[in-house]
Design an enzyme around this catalytic site. Structure first.
Site, PDB file in Angstrom:
ATOM      1  N   GLY A  20      31.184  -0.136 -10.301  1.00 12.39           N
ATOM      2  CA  GLY A  20      31.331  -1.543  -9.911  1.00 12.39           C
ATOM      3  C   GLY A  20      31.198  -1.731  -8.413  1.00 12.39           C
ATOM      4  O   GLY A  20      30.572  -2.693  -7.945  1.00 12.39           O
ATOM      5  N   LYS A  33      23.344  -5.193 -21.479  1.00 17.87           N
ATOM      6  CA  LYS A  33      23.213  -6.653 -21.453  1.00 17.87           C
ATOM      7  C   LYS A  33      22.610  -7.218 -20.179  1.00 17.87           C
ATOM      8  O   LYS A  33      22.891  -6.743 -19.091  1.00 17.87           O
ATOM      9  CB  LYS A  33      24.603  -7.268 -21.640  1.00 17.87           C
ATOM     10  CG  LYS A  33      25.160  -7.004 -23.013  1.00 17.87           C
ATOM     11  CD  LYS A  33      26.516  -7.629 -23.152  1.00 17.87           C
ATOM     12  CE  LYS A  33      26.967  -7.557 -24.609  1.00 17.87           C
ATOM     13  NZ  LYS A  33      28.334  -8.019 -24.746  1.00 17.87           N
ATOM     14  N   ARG A  84      35.075  14.316  -9.425  1.00 16.98           N
ATOM     15  CA  ARG A  84      35.671  13.491  -8.355  1.00 16.98           C
ATOM     16  C   ARG A  84      36.574  14.313  -7.434  1.00 16.98           C
ATOM     17  O   ARG A  84      36.714  13.975  -6.254  1.00 16.98           O
ATOM     18  CB  ARG A  84      36.458  12.334  -8.967  1.00 16.98           C
ATOM     19  CG  ARG A  84      35.521  11.295  -9.521  1.00 16.98           C
ATOM     20  CD  ARG A  84      36.264  10.155 -10.138  1.00 16.98           C
ATOM     21  NE  ARG A  84      35.336   9.073 -10.426  1.00 16.98           N
ATOM     22  CZ  ARG A  84      35.597   8.051 -11.211  1.00 16.98           C
ATOM     23  NH1 ARG A  84      36.780   7.968 -11.800  1.00 16.98           N
ATOM     24  NH2 ARG A  84      34.711   7.112 -11.408  1.00 16.98           N
ATOM     25  N   GLY A 125      27.096   1.722 -14.100  1.00 13.58           N
ATOM     26  CA  GLY A 125      26.847   1.809 -15.547  1.00 13.58           C
ATOM     27  C   GLY A 125      26.774   3.242 -16.024  1.00 13.58           C
ATOM     28  O   GLY A 125      27.317   4.156 -15.400  1.00 13.58           O
TER      29      GLY A 125
HETATM   30  P1  AMP Z   1      25.714  -0.509 -19.078  1.00 17.06           P
HETATM   31  O1  AMP Z   1      27.146  -0.074 -18.921  1.00 17.06           O
HETATM   32  O2  AMP Z   1      25.511  -1.965 -19.019  1.00 17.06           O
HETATM   33  O3  AMP Z   1      24.793   0.269 -18.180  1.00 17.06           O
HETATM   34  O4  AMP Z   1      25.329  -0.172 -20.587  1.00 17.06           O
HETATM   35  C1  AMP Z   1      25.283   1.120 -21.061  1.00 17.06           C
HETATM   36  C2  AMP Z   1      25.256   1.091 -22.565  1.00 17.06           C
HETATM   37  O5  AMP Z   1      24.115   0.399 -23.029  1.00 17.06           O
HETATM   38  C3  AMP Z   1      25.194   2.468 -23.151  1.00 17.06           C
HETATM   39  O6  AMP Z   1      26.386   2.743 -23.824  1.00 17.06           O
HETATM   40  C4  AMP Z   1      24.013   2.420 -24.105  1.00 17.06           C
HETATM   41  O7  AMP Z   1      24.282   3.020 -25.357  1.00 17.06           O
HETATM   42  C5  AMP Z   1      23.805   0.927 -24.291  1.00 17.06           C
HETATM   43  N1  AMP Z   1      22.428   0.625 -24.676  1.00 17.06           N
HETATM   44  C6  AMP Z   1      21.301   1.032 -24.075  1.00 17.06           C
HETATM   45  N2  AMP Z   1      20.216   0.610 -24.757  1.00 17.06           N
HETATM   46  C7  AMP Z   1      20.653  -0.067 -25.828  1.00 17.06           C
HETATM   47  C8  AMP Z   1      20.023  -0.736 -26.922  1.00 17.06           C
HETATM   48  N3  AMP Z   1      18.691  -0.757 -27.023  1.00 17.06           N
HETATM   49  N4  AMP Z   1      20.793  -1.341 -27.831  1.00 17.06           N
HETATM   50  C9  AMP Z   1      22.138  -1.296 -27.716  1.00 17.06           C
HETATM   51  N5  AMP Z   1      22.806  -0.681 -26.711  1.00 17.06           N
HETATM   52  C10 AMP Z   1      22.072  -0.082 -25.783  1.00 17.06           C
END
Ligand code: AMP
Length: 398
Positions: free
Chosen positions: A378, A199, A36, A355
């Protein structure tokens, strides 16, 4: 609207809101990743090279509205000096008397870094009196902190009103806006969005928005299992949001109605526990045995996703395909990252942001092989969702 490239900063003090919210080593308090800081150099140098001076302001971490040494921007002074190739001065309270003395006597070519803005609670509250005090540090205001552009804080939004004529974006925000606009407004096709991560619930707004834009939508990561269950599959102990099964069904129907090709992983690397030491087996995503959980996409899914990505002209990627932090489950994310890089080299425009996909691209050292890696998680998602970000509106509007 004024732009940084055409503005002449000779003899001016530029007050620049940067995003120096960098990770620090917990023991030594040294900067562990200067990305950054490096990203702000172009904007700072433009002012200095024109013959202006610079006052930098930022937040760091989440202090509880009072000074805390572990969140002091003093910890990053030597790294900023290294990246800029010159010494800088530091003011230990962003609105203290000494800070104003220092900014008032800055000479052309000099840089002053102010202490953490969030040591004052009026920063996050968007206090107008606080913003007015900050404004006294500069003749011109530049916002180059995309990561906080979705917050109406004093330094990101409110302060702009005290520079009705002389306010503009820095190079970094300009590039962020240009990249997202390119994905949203370009007529180039096909446009593929890859959405992964944990999620469905946290990505539902963006998925719904994207269905109006994209030709293909690839779903990976934990959220894929809610889709697989919605389609009647058995997903064992995989991450599931039962409250979102109905939503997943609606997305599936909407994709069909809008002629969007929806790709869900056909096979999965399943594990008997959430650990790098887990036993694994590859199975169909809709036939994961009880007691097993899907932690990465399988080879078949990776191949299908790759050919879709390689046929795309515009690519948006948000969220990993699996638990890429664990070596055992990083393969799917790595293969997708490589495919995005390869497609870019073949002429596609690729935007990675939000993410953990940014962390994934960095982990596989592919940052330079995609068109743009967004610095604002975000903020980028909200901008993609079509929301007006206060920090951007404050510059655009009179
Ligand atoms: P996000 O911040 O919503 O993009 O989520 C990222 C997180 O999702 C990472 O820390 C990954 O480890 C987790 N993740 C990805 N695939 C899976 C999975 N199949 N089961 C559980 N966690 C997951």
């Amino acid at each position: 609207m004024k732009t940084i490239s055409t503005y002449n900063f000779k003899g001016k003090r530029a007050l620049i809101r940067v995003d120096f919210n960098v990770p620090l080593n917990k023991q030594t308090l040294e900067v562990t990743d200067a990305t950054r800081i490096k990203a702000a150099v172009q904007t700072i140098k433009k002012v200095l090279n024109d013959g202006g001076s610079v006052v930098l302001m930022s937040h760091l971490g989440r202090p509880k509205n009072v000074p805390e040494p572990i969140f002091s921007l003093k910890n990053i002074v030597s790294t900023v000096e290294k990246e800029l190739g010159q010494s800088i001065s530091f003011a230990s309270d962003c609105i203290g008397e000494r800070a104003f003395e220092k900014s008032a006597t800055l000479q052309p070519g000099e840089v002053l870094l102010l202490e953490n803005l969030r040591f004052h609670q009026r920063e996050k509250k968007g206090g107008e009196d606080f913003a007015e005090l900050l404004s006294k540090h500069g003749d011109v205001y530049i916002n180059d902190a995309f990561g906080t552009a979705h917050r109406a804080h004093a330094s990101t939004t409110i302060v702009a009103k005290f520079f009705p004529e002389d306010k503009m974006f820095g190079y970094l925000i300009e590039k962020e806006i240009e990249s997202v606009d390119k994905v949203l407004n370009s007529t180039q096709k096909p446009l593929t969005a890859i959405v992964g991560g944990a999620k469905v619930s946290s990505k539902i707004t963006i998925i719904t928005k994207l269905l109006d834009k994209v030709d293909s939508l690839i779903i990976g990561g934990g959220m894929a299992y809610t889709f697989a269950k919605a389609l009647g599959g058995n997903v064992g102990n995989s991450l599931i949001e039962d409250d979102y099964i109905q939503t997943a069904n609606e997305i599936i129907a909407e994709a069909k109605a809008k002629n969007v090709k929806l790709l869900i992983p056909a096979d999965t690397v399943a594990a008997d526990e959430f650990s790098d030491e887990a036993k694994t087996q590859v199975c169909n995503t809709n036939e994961i045995p009880d007691g097993w959980m899907g932690l990465d996409i399988g080879e078949g899914a990776a191949e299908a996703f790759k050919s879709e990505i390689l046929a795309s002209k515009l690519i948006l990627w948000n969220g990993p395909m699996g638990v890429f932090e664990m070596n055992k489950f990083q393969k799917g994310t790595k293969e997708i990252a490589l495919a995005v890089a390869e497609a870019t080299e073949k002429g596609a425009f690729s935007l990675v942001g939000g993410g953990d996909s940014v962390a994934a691209v960095n982990k596989f050292d592919l940052g330079k092989r995609v068109s743009h890696v967004s610095t604002g998680g975000g903020a980028m998602l909200e901008y993609l969702e079509g929301k007006q970000l206060p920090g951007i509106a404050a510059i655009l509007n009179d």
